[in-house]
Design an enzyme around this catalytic site. Structure first.
Site, PDB file in Angstrom:
ATOM      1  N   GLU A 157       0.832  -1.217   0.000  1.00 30.71           N
ATOM      2  CA  GLU A 157       0.000   0.000   0.000  1.00 30.71           C
ATOM      3  C   GLU A 157       0.859   1.257   0.000  1.00 30.71           C
ATOM      4  O   GLU A 157       0.701   2.136   0.855  1.00 30.71           O
ATOM      5  CB  GLU A 157      -0.973  -0.018   1.174  1.00 30.71           C
ATOM      6  CG  GLU A 157      -1.976  -1.173   1.079  1.00 30.71           C
ATOM      7  CD  GLU A 157      -3.082  -1.143   2.145  1.00 30.71           C
ATOM      8  OE1 GLU A 157      -2.933  -0.410   3.125  1.00 30.71           O
ATOM      9  OE2 GLU A 157      -4.083  -1.859   1.966  1.00 30.71           O
ATOM     10  N   GLU A 315      -6.541  -7.654  -1.301  1.00 31.45           N
ATOM     11  CA  GLU A 315      -7.037  -7.616   0.080  1.00 31.45           C
ATOM     12  C   GLU A 315      -8.480  -7.152   0.066  1.00 31.45           C
ATOM     13  O   GLU A 315      -8.818  -6.186  -0.622  1.00 31.45           O
ATOM     14  CB  GLU A 315      -6.260  -6.594   0.939  1.00 31.45           C
ATOM     15  CG  GLU A 315      -4.822  -6.900   1.206  1.00 31.45           C
ATOM     16  CD  GLU A 315      -4.182  -5.844   2.121  1.00 31.45           C
ATOM     17  OE1 GLU A 315      -4.931  -5.071   2.760  1.00 31.45           O
ATOM     18  OE2 GLU A 315      -2.951  -5.783   2.164  1.00 31.45           O
TER      19      GLU A 315
END
Lengths: 670, 670, 670
Positions: A157, A315
């Site tokens: 991320e 995710e």
């Protein structure tokens, strides 16, 4: 940088990937035994390892302890579970922060963050870069040829914790970036209009990041700093990627995006060509239909990076997260509907953060596939059920989502430009506008690609341009061409207002599209909170209106209340073989539905199947068969017409399939 | 540290203490004459001197001017007014801050405060400690044998201005504290789960306070830092106390707590054994019944530190304060009702901040016993009236409040744990839950001790455990034993979730109490703002619900709406000779009343007297008589049945006493 | 400092000045040609040049490029457009900030601002002062004798970006300022009441600005720091002015104030004597009548600095600004009504920020006389129309606004005192109170001067004192005298509470006016949000009430609900030849209208003409004629009785004039 040619590398799993982040280092070895066993029960075939493991395998500088990672890699291999191995740079070890606190990001008010967070590093810091690449090389050298390894996962991320850094190293890097962009300081002065307030730079080395100066920053500087922050992260990614590709040229390399409504910290559309597989982390927001559309929008945007290619849902959450003010749990069935919605829209995976819910650490209340309460739980039952469903539809993998004929144009750069500095309406949530247009089409099961200005528009019949605040000349030309060649465009207010330097295009709004649309908007009339305005065709609007005149466009509706009463509000102009609409106000949802009904009229757009309200249908098309995904988000059972094989139940569907409330079906069409 | 044996020292006044903070240094000497005279008029017998006097008696380092303090001590002695002399460490003098700015506290973002506030010091700073103890010794040496001196008052509201300090001296002290707690860094890593995000410490000296790191801090670190901050203040207190005890071993030493709903900066329950007399500052919040219950809750919590022993109300306000957004004035009679409510619940004092309202300084609009407008005022009349009342009931002093048979368990550590990091519901005001349970019982005049897990529970019949988020194994065992031996426990959601390291107890919620209660809660379902859920017995809940199943418990009510419909909501289990209830939702007030009616059924609990709504009754019991306190908070006169002597009027009450609206009575029962 | 004698200098234009800020440096030279031509079309006769030009004419230290400014000055001269030339100190060049970042302001939390804003300098910094005066001298020397030059404009909106600086140079300057004010540290200790919290200063050099100390600052310190911040800016202004006056003794010098409801950063009433022409920047807030009154209030306050003298409207906006949350555009006609409202109330100008809307820079969405869309726009048409109107009424220039017989007393010092520290009601918007009293009178077209305590009150019949929180003894005496000599005063709650040291005047509120009013207020009863209280004459109040008793005053109304029921609420006392009213509550608007009807009864006050609702009328009176300004803010046409010549249309009005909705008229009365 020129985007590279895509590399032809295989999907890391045989069929749909199912699993999630796995952090065995948080647990004693006896738990590992249970983990591997339960992964088998659930049908897990793919896990992401090592995301936050640096401090666990290098507890002191130069002292490595890879034993535990060796062991878990071997065990996974034995269990035939593929590994997506992460470089551990999302979390520098404590010893590195203590030795080099100067790698930590600095805020715009000059505060340097402390250790203990995530992504605690400045992408421009050379010391950090050196340590980061060293550890990537160490990991790649050790595990590059491990049989369990299927893919590299660079950091995590990126931009999530280190959004923008204002430190001196960033300033220095920013100046190099500007020099490359502008060539000399005079071009930069012209671009940013530094004559304003007399802020002309005599030398490039006088430029600083837009640190807090008590007023809003120069809009050009602020926009370029957003571009720079994205590029600095991309540069870091590429540096890691290059190490990996050099050592393991045949393994795909990705990193997990956080694509949502935007704008993002990172310009994912410009980044996407550099990953072998685009991957997304998505945590659905809201409840009910809002939430289901949130999933669809993100998936349609992921697919928009490369329509036709599968992407990876890297995710999502089995149930609640812990970082919202109030963290709603999934309702029964929602976990499965979410997963299938992503697959229907092009994801060849359903991966979760994370396998087993942590009991300690910041995310101790982030749900996992295996919750705190263990296996006698709704979540676990649904996880296992999902594993079964994905096995049943495994043949879907590799097929393409049916080609969309509608596109919505969004752009992170345009969003940054809107956020840079003071605007006529500083509370207007411009990115939400794309969501509202998308929602109407999603409710009708009309598939939309959410695309960036980098996209080839030819494939579409209808193009919606919702508040594309910044538009380059090239973008304007491409849209002009799209229309002249027969396309239909719906352009809204606050599109084409500025050029790539964030300078207003003078001569009347919406500057970049004025000629195409045949209108001139001479003045913005933001509506005050609680106010609305009526149109003479019964539509209503809030938030935004404009003093518009037609310069060759047909007037679809006029304002019929307020100071603009009598002026055009919505227009349409035939151009070449196509037509271009302009919508000068923020229409309320009912009005927007009518607008879009008019805008699609005659284009022959149909949903994949007629479906009742609250039932989502999407088709994927493979080389030998097509697959209809049906998701019943409603509270009553729904019947749709279809012929084929129900892949979940195995039954032959002879014309009509009833899906109970909350349930899903995937039909291989005959 | 092991709590010391309590010292048997006399109460500092003969009977009930009446007076307040006295700051003569703010006034010219001619005002002192009036002060002493008016104190006599009002019946003042006790004042606190010297709280903020350091800069006034040591204007430059080493230059002392004690003349004014000598004089006022002598004058008070002559007027037979006892003195509670404060060490002056609540306010370091300006010269000390100018010379040693490094003693000032540092925020979590790294900002060091400037001079000019209160408690402008870091409890971990050795330079500060040296200066502080030096001045304490100077004051103690000078006044330790003064005939006016009755008690020592260490500093003021410790933790009020110096809540937590993140400076390097604090970091160093924190590491020593951690070493003492954990022994070695590996134990600390295990406790905090630092494998998460790879934040493992190789050496103890790598630990820092939870300074701002952009994300939430590790929950274990954050909780331990809260403990440390409390202990650092306690350590400072003890250092001052030791100086005083060494010089004047026969004088009681206290410091003023700020006990309210909590959690507090300082863990008062763990601190209380170290003061000779527990003392509280209480500034009632809200209006009407909310405010009256606010007083009762704080008083019940003060008494809970040592049920049976008198405590001291060290500060409250004669009317408005100045630090709330809008500062409501007392209504007529409220000053007296507040004071008597405290006395009824165990305070042998009514002391105010402050004697004479300041005209300058930060608190210039804090009400005083003697207001800006002087003696021709409502406040002054009520102060004098209160003085008279306290003299009339002086014999109450030393008696014990009638023993409560109900306890509510609260814990500052548990509150810190809840506040440390991200939670399933980050807007849930967990400490408020204890107030809601208390409110229902307070309205029924059923006396409650608000106690900590350190308390011996044997004395109670009913134990309410409202959201005791953290529970140690010892606490869980004590509650289990309490039930098995015949007690009744009502445990709510969000109890026993984490252990003392702030780690989630796995296996199903509420971990620590799961076995006792015979339930397993597998998933939290926080309710979104505005949502509510129904139970099948007619009750309703907001804010919180859970997916619960029974593992041996009887189901009292099930959810009957929403995604949990059909699942258990409230359960009851007989265990040993007692029973244990579990309440999985935040019940609305009406439902809570019904729950508690059921929970007390059969325990034979009765109020001290039957009283109409809005009338508070509490009994104190002395060696030779008992005293019924009756406070009519309502707007109509109220009659209660009682026999005895009305201590305020002197009349004999032969079975029935009528108390006008807003008035109070104290009846010596016959 | 003693205010200087006013200098007799001519108005810089022949008649009414029309134009605005002109920033040609932001545009290429071909645009200049169009600018000059369009200025001619619109009738522009006056522009402000050079405000932000430093970095444009001195791009590196010591390297000057004045060519462009020479050229534009010459062109303007040729076009007979007068120039108001600004010293460029509102915006230091980038090179100066890079070389001397220490001149940038520091916040109270210790953060130093970065480059890139406006007014990025500390008025106390000697390095800054040196650079600033050097550039002023350079500009004055170069252009002092240019034929286009009509006036000097010192810097820009001083105090707008550099409100208060807490740096060490400011601290040093502050201490010198304090020494001059108090003479010695003991007097300062007495003034601030530093005995409170023992914060006594032993030496002046121990004083620091009120930097963040976690609690509120000492009220005396905070007030004096506000005074100092204003004086430091004034000192800077005077230093620039002295340079200019020395070189060009015959040119007027001004700076643009930002007078609005207040309190301001700068105490404009105390500053006004130092400028040759008072000038204001006013950006009307709100919509509809609120907005129109906002204009009127600011204009009445500007006129109040020197009733009878013309003042200059230096900046207002042709339509929207960009710095509010939502920036409302002007409705058709509003631009003209605003301008005429200012002229009616004494402005001999209508100047705008700015001539041409910027396309780049922070203010790219601030409207201009010439908008982004060019000349085919509503704004441009109205600008040209306004130019025509101003030419038609040019003879009005130099006339005086008809003398007001009512004054409202406001004071920036009093506002600062209210804002300094904690108050009984910390959400009470005290400055708004003056606006509410003004609104009632404005709606009745009763002209009001909004004046400071420095004003000679003799000229008024009615004086309204709305929440004058701080009042000196001199002010109290002046008001006492005003009443005794026959004036009528209406004093509200929260007046005269503190003396000039911000110390509460003891003995009962409102201290400074208690004797005059014949009342004693013993306790404040702020009302909680949403609460209101009734009076026995039907009036109602919110926000504030008091426990009041009469000490010789007649009771006009009593509270009839709440805890104060029965106590006086509004009183009146005859004193000498006048009378003094006290209003102890924040009356709601209807009640306030009734109060003011009673207060003006018998004074014979009449509007300049009878007008329907929403029609504003004001009279200016010249040596040979008077002029009636009529502004119809309503949505219907309005008729008023008047005889004269309609200066806009030229028609003779024989008794009755009808003004269409939204339109204006100026009638030369016969």
């Amino acid at each position: 940088m020129t985007a590279p040619e895509p590399r032809a590398l295989p999907w890391p799993t045989a069929g749909i990937a199912f699993g999630g982040d796995y952090n065995p280092e948080q647990w004693p070895r006896e738990v590992w035994d249970e983990d591997i066993r339960l992964m088998g029960d659930a049908g897990v075939n793919f896990v992401t390892l090592g995301v936050f493991s640096w401090g666990n395998f290098e507890p002191r500088e130069g002292e490595f302890d890879f034993g535990w990672l060796d062991e878990i890699m071997d065990r996974l291999d034995a269990a035939k579970i593929g590994v997506d191995l992460s470089t551990p740079t999302a979390s520098p070890p404590i010893w590195l922060h203590r030795e080099h606190p100067e790698i930590l990001p600095v805020t715009r008010t000059g505060q340097r963050y402390s250790q203990g967070g995530r992504l605690g590093w400045c992408a421009s810091n050379p010391i950090w870069r050196r340590y980061a690449l060293r550890v990537v090389e160490t990991v790649a050298a050790r595990y590059g040829s491990h049989p369990a390894l299927r893919m590299w996962h660079v950091s995590n991320e990126l931009g999530g914790g280190n959004r923008k850094c204002y430190c001196d190293a960033s300033a220095e890097h920013f100046r190099r970036w500007l020099l490359a962009r502008y060539g000399d300081v005079q071009s930069l002065n012209d671009a940013w209009g530094t004559a304003f307030w007399g802020h002309r730079y005599a030398d490039m080395d006088q430029v600083l990041p837009p640190r807090d100066c008590e007023t809003a920053p120069n809009p050009g500087l602020a926009l370029d700093f957003s571009r720079f922050a994205s590029d600095a992260l991309l540069e870091h990614f590429l540096a890691e990627r290059d190490v990996l590709v050099a050592l393991t040229p045949d393994l795909p390399v990705t990193t997990n995006f956080m694509v949502s409504t935007g704008p993002h910290v990172v310009d994912y559309a410009r980044w996407a060509p550099y990953v072998d597989i685009t991957a997304n982390d998505h945590y659905a927001a809201g409840a009910g239909a809002v939430r289901a559309q949130d999933v669809a929008f993100a998936a349609d945007r992921m697919r928009g990076f490369n329509p036709g290619a599968p992407w990876m849902l890297m995710e999502h959450a089995a149930s609640a997260v812990e970082w919202r003010p109030r963290n709603r749990a999934n309702e029964p069935g929602e976990l499965i509907r979410d997963s299938l919605a992503h697959v229907a829209r092009g994801a060849d995976s359903s991966l979760f953060f994370q396998w087993r819910a942590s009991t300690a650490g910041v995310e101790q209340f982030h749900s996992g596939m295996l919750p705190h309460a263990g296996t006698r739980t709704r979540i676990w039952r649904e996880v296992c059920q999902l594993g079964g469903i994905l096995r049943s539809i495994n043949e879907v993998a590799g097929s393409a989502v049916e080609a969309a004929r509608i596109a919505i144009l969004v752009d992170d750069e345009a969003g940054w430009a809107w956020n840079a500095g003071q605007k006529p309406h500083n509370e207007l949530p411009l990115p939400q506008l794309a969501r509202e247009y998308h929602q109407v089409l999603w409710e009708r099961n009309l598939l939309v690609d959410v695309v960036s200005p980098l996209t080839n528009l030819r494939r579409y019949d209808l193009l919606i341009i919702p508040g594309l605040y910044l538009a380059s000349n090239a973008t304007a030309r491409a849209i002009d061409l799209f229309v002249r060649q027969g396309g239909r465009a719906v352009v809204t207010f606050l599109s084409g207002i500025v050029d790539p330097t964030n300078r207003v295009r003078a001569g009347g709004y919406p500057g970049a599209f004025r000629d195409l649309l045949g209108v001139v908007s001479e003045e913005f009339y933001p509506l005050l909170a609680g106010d609305s305005v009526a149109l003479d065709n019964g539509w209503t609007a809030t938030t935004w209106s404009e003093l518009l005149s037609s310069d060759g466009a047909e007037i679809v509706a006029r304002y019929s209340s307020g100071p603009l009463s009598g002026s055009p509000a919505v227009t349409r102009r035939k151009v070449g073989r196509g037509e271009a609409w302009y919508v000068s106000a923020w229409l309320e949802q009912n009005s927007l539905e009518q607008l879009l009904s008019a805008a699609v009229a005659g284009l022959g757009l149909q949903p994949p199947a007629q479906a009742p309200q609250d039932v989502e249908v999407v088709r994927r098309v493979g080389p030998t068969a097509s697959y209809l995904f049906v998701l019943n988000h409603g509270v009553e059972s729904a019947t749709i017409k279809v012929r084929g094989v129900d892949l979940l139940g195995g039954a032959l569907i002879d014309g009509s399939l009833t899906i109970p409330a909350g349930m899903v079906a995937v039909v291989k069409e005959l």
